[in-house]
Write a protein that holds these residues in place. Structure first.
Motif, short mmCIF file in Angstrom:
data_model
loop_
_atom_site.label_atom_id
_atom_site.label_comp_id
_atom_site.label_asym_id
_atom_site.label_seq_id
_atom_site.Cartn_x
_atom_site.Cartn_y
_atom_site.Cartn_z
N SER A 32 0.83 -1.21 0.00
CA SER A 32 0.00 0.00 0.00
C SER A 32 0.86 1.26 0.00
O SER A 32 2.02 1.23 0.42
CB SER A 32 -0.89 0.01 1.24
N TYR A 33 0.26 2.36 -0.44
CA TYR A 33 0.98 3.65 -0.41
C TYR A 33 1.33 4.02 1.03
O TYR A 33 2.43 4.48 1.32
CB TYR A 33 0.13 4.76 -1.05
N VAL A 34 0.37 3.77 1.92
CA VAL A 34 0.59 4.11 3.33
C VAL A 34 1.90 3.49 3.85
O VAL A 34 2.64 4.12 4.60
CB VAL A 34 -0.61 3.60 4.18
N LEU A 71 -3.57 19.11 -2.16
CA LEU A 71 -3.92 18.71 -3.52
C LEU A 71 -3.04 17.53 -3.95
O LEU A 71 -1.84 17.70 -4.15
CB LEU A 71 -3.73 19.91 -4.46
N GLY A 72 -3.65 16.36 -4.05
CA GLY A 72 -2.89 15.14 -4.33
C GLY A 72 -2.45 14.53 -3.02
O GLY A 72 -1.27 14.29 -2.78
N CYS A 73 -3.43 14.25 -2.14
CA CYS A 73 -3.13 13.85 -0.76
C CYS A 73 -2.82 12.36 -0.62
O CYS A 73 -2.23 11.95 0.37
CB CYS A 73 -4.33 14.19 0.12
N SER A 77 -0.01 8.68 5.42
CA SER A 77 -0.13 9.54 6.55
C SER A 77 0.65 10.84 6.34
O SER A 77 0.59 11.73 7.16
CB SER A 77 0.40 8.81 7.80
N ASN A 78 1.34 10.92 5.18
CA ASN A 78 2.11 12.15 4.89
C ASN A 78 1.20 13.38 4.89
O ASN A 78 1.58 14.45 5.36
CB ASN A 78 2.80 12.05 3.53
N THR A 79 0.01 13.20 4.34
CA THR A 79 -0.90 14.35 4.25
C THR A 79 -1.29 14.85 5.64
O THR A 79 -1.43 16.05 5.87
CB THR A 79 -2.12 14.02 3.37
N CYS A 110 -7.69 16.37 -1.08
CA CYS A 110 -8.11 16.31 -2.49
C CYS A 110 -7.26 15.32 -3.27
O CYS A 110 -6.04 15.32 -3.14
CB CYS A 110 -7.95 17.67 -3.17
N ASP A 111 -7.90 14.52 -4.07
CA ASP A 111 -7.18 13.60 -4.95
C ASP A 111 -8.13 13.16 -6.06
O ASP A 111 -9.32 13.54 -6.07
CB ASP A 111 -6.65 12.37 -4.16
N LEU A 112 -7.60 12.35 -6.96
CA LEU A 112 -8.43 11.86 -8.06
C LEU A 112 -9.52 10.93 -7.51
O LEU A 112 -9.34 10.34 -6.44
CB LEU A 112 -7.54 11.10 -9.06
N SER A 143 -9.74 16.55 -10.18
CA SER A 143 -8.38 16.81 -10.63
C SER A 143 -7.95 18.22 -10.25
O SER A 143 -8.72 19.18 -10.44
CB SER A 143 -8.29 16.67 -12.14
N PHE A 144 -6.72 18.35 -9.76
CA PHE A 144 -6.24 19.69 -9.41
C PHE A 144 -5.92 20.52 -10.66
O PHE A 144 -5.50 21.65 -10.56
CB PHE A 144 -5.08 19.65 -8.42
N TYR A 145 -6.11 19.94 -11.83
CA TYR A 145 -5.98 20.74 -13.05
C TYR A 145 -7.30 21.42 -13.39
O TYR A 145 -7.41 22.11 -14.40
CB TYR A 145 -5.48 19.88 -14.22
N SER A 159 0.68 21.18 -2.35
CA SER A 159 0.68 20.05 -3.26
C SER A 159 2.07 19.44 -3.21
O SER A 159 3.05 20.08 -3.56
CB SER A 159 0.33 20.49 -4.68
N LEU A 160 2.14 18.21 -2.71
CA LEU A 160 3.45 17.62 -2.43
C LEU A 160 3.65 16.35 -3.25
O LEU A 160 2.82 15.43 -3.22
CB LEU A 160 3.53 17.28 -0.93
N SER A 161 4.73 16.31 -3.98
CA SER A 161 5.10 15.15 -4.80
C SER A 161 3.94 14.68 -5.69
O SER A 161 3.70 13.47 -5.81
CB SER A 161 5.56 13.98 -3.91
C1 LIG Z 1 3.08 10.34 -5.01
S1 LIG Z 1 1.49 10.72 -4.41
C2 LIG Z 1 1.89 11.95 -3.19
C3 LIG Z 1 0.91 11.92 -2.06
C4 LIG Z 1 1.20 12.88 -0.90
N1 LIG Z 1 1.09 14.25 -1.32
C5 LIG Z 1 2.54 12.60 -0.28
O1 LIG Z 1 3.41 13.48 -0.35
O2 LIG Z 1 2.72 11.52 0.27
C6 LIG Z 1 0.76 11.70 -5.72
C7 LIG Z 1 -0.73 11.85 -5.57
O3 LIG Z 1 -1.20 12.82 -6.49
C8 LIG Z 1 -2.44 12.40 -6.98
N2 LIG Z 1 -2.74 13.06 -8.25
C9 LIG Z 1 -2.13 12.88 -9.43
N3 LIG Z 1 -2.69 13.64 -10.38
C10 LIG Z 1 -3.69 14.32 -9.78
C11 LIG Z 1 -4.66 15.27 -10.23
N4 LIG Z 1 -4.69 15.66 -11.50
N5 LIG Z 1 -5.53 15.76 -9.34
C12 LIG Z 1 -5.51 15.36 -8.03
N6 LIG Z 1 -4.62 14.46 -7.55
C13 LIG Z 1 -3.73 13.95 -8.40
C14 LIG Z 1 -2.26 10.89 -7.13
O4 LIG Z 1 -3.50 10.22 -7.21
C15 LIG Z 1 -1.49 10.57 -5.87
O5 LIG Z 1 -2.33 10.24 -4.81
#
Ligand SMILES: C[S@@+](CC[C@H](N)C(=O)[O-])C[C@H]1O[C@@H](n2cnc3c(N)ncnc32)[C@H](O)[C@@H]1O
Length: 281
Positions: A32-34, A71-73, A77-79, A110-112, A143-145, A159-161
């Motif tokens: 898992s990502y977690v 944005l992109g959480c 647990s990083n978020t 926020c995420d997809l 989408s954050f776009y 918005s991180l990574s």
């Molecule tokens: C590598 S993870 C980083 C998660 C978290 N920010 C961290 O630092 O652990 C990237 C995240 O961005 C999300 N993401 C990618 N494109 C996105 C979009 N267009 N809108 C919202 N979220 C998006 C992905 O689904 C994923 O959960």
């Protein structure tokens, strides 16, 4: 728990709708990502002093509610660590200036839509049972776009990574036989200039859309904090050095694995929607 299952067709994996089905691995199992996001956690830790100092430059609002968006959480647990840093820093700042008062915080994760929000909120509710720095929380699937919030409502957006994910695979690289066709490769590492240019064009447009949307949504004087991978300007490689290239999964081995799947039939092709921007971008 598995990630939410969306119907995935071969077309989804090759077309511009890829962002609807790709997501971080949900649940809290071994893959898992977690349990596999130490790298991103380290990047956040290294940047924390910069985040704190940028928060201290915030215009002090008279609003009794401070709204934060990640944005992109992903799934945690990083978020949570990031939102905690924002809440604690602002609480201290406002306490020093206004004596605390009745300030309240609202955090939007926020995420997809394909993200495992169930996991995120389960972890959050466990955390908040024992946590003093409480805030009200909500999930935003989109989408954050695109626009995610009403005009002028967000005080802090982070918005991180995440911004190395593009909104779509550039259509040009899927046009079989064209000069920009990526010949079934999965990515742009080692691809020809026309393909890299197509990805760069898409990435420029996406970053522009991202900033335009935030400009609408953010309160004047707020803070937008972005952390994303970069590579030296002018470097044609997505990786900073040869060593990283050797370790990255999307090198020859991964391409070969995808080729096998394509040959066996389940997929027509596969392409990644990531681009690590050069500093000049
Ligand atoms: C590598 S993870 C980083 C998660 C978290 N920010 C961290 O630092 O652990 C990237 C995240 O961005 C999300 N993401 C990618 N494109 C996105 C979009 N267009 N809108 C919202 N979220 C998006 C992905 O689904 C994923 O959960």
């Amino acid at each position: 728990m598995e990630s939410p299952s969306l119907p995935v067709t071969a077309k989804d994996w090759t077309s511009t709708s890829l962002h609807r089905v790709l997501c971080m691995q949900g649940g809290e199992g071994d893959v898992s990502y977690v349990n596999n996001s130490d790298c991103q956690a380290l990047a956040i830790t290294l940047c924390k002093p910069i985040l704190i100092s940028s928060l201290q430059s915030i215009k002090l609002f008279t609003s009794p509610i401070i709204r934060i968006a990640d944005l992109g959480c992903a799934t945690g647990s990083n978020t949570f660590d990031t939102v905690d840093t924002v809440v604690e820093t602002l609480r201290q700042l406002f306490t020093t200036v206004y004596g605390g008062g009745s300030l309240e915080f609202e955090a939007f994760f926020c995420d997809l839509p394909s993200n495992d929000f169930n996991m995120l909120f389960r972890l959050l509710s466990e955390k908040q049972k024992v946590d003093s720095s409480k805030y009200f929380a909500g999930g935003v699937a989109g989408s954050f776009y695109d626009r995610l919030f009403p005009r002028g409502t967000i005080h802090v957006a982070v918005s991180l990574s995440a911004l190395h994910w593009l909104s779509q695979i550039p259509e040009k690289v899927l046009e079989k036989g064209s000069r920009t066709w990526n010949k079934g490769r999965t990515w742009i590492e080692g691809a020809k200039k026309e393909v890299v240019d197509a990805y760069t064009e898409q990435s420029d447009k996406d970053l522009d859309d991202f900033l335009k949307c935030r400009k609408e949504e953010m309160v004047e004087g707020g803070v937008l904090f972005v952390l994303m991978g970069g590579r030296p300007s002018g470097s044609s490689s997505q990786f900073g050095d040869q060593d990283t290239r050797a370790k990255h999964p999307f090198t020859t081995t991964m391409e070969q694995a995808w080729q096998d799947l394509i040959d066996e039939g389940p997929f027509l092709a596969f392409a990644l929607i990531n681009l690590v921007r050069g500093f000049d971008r």
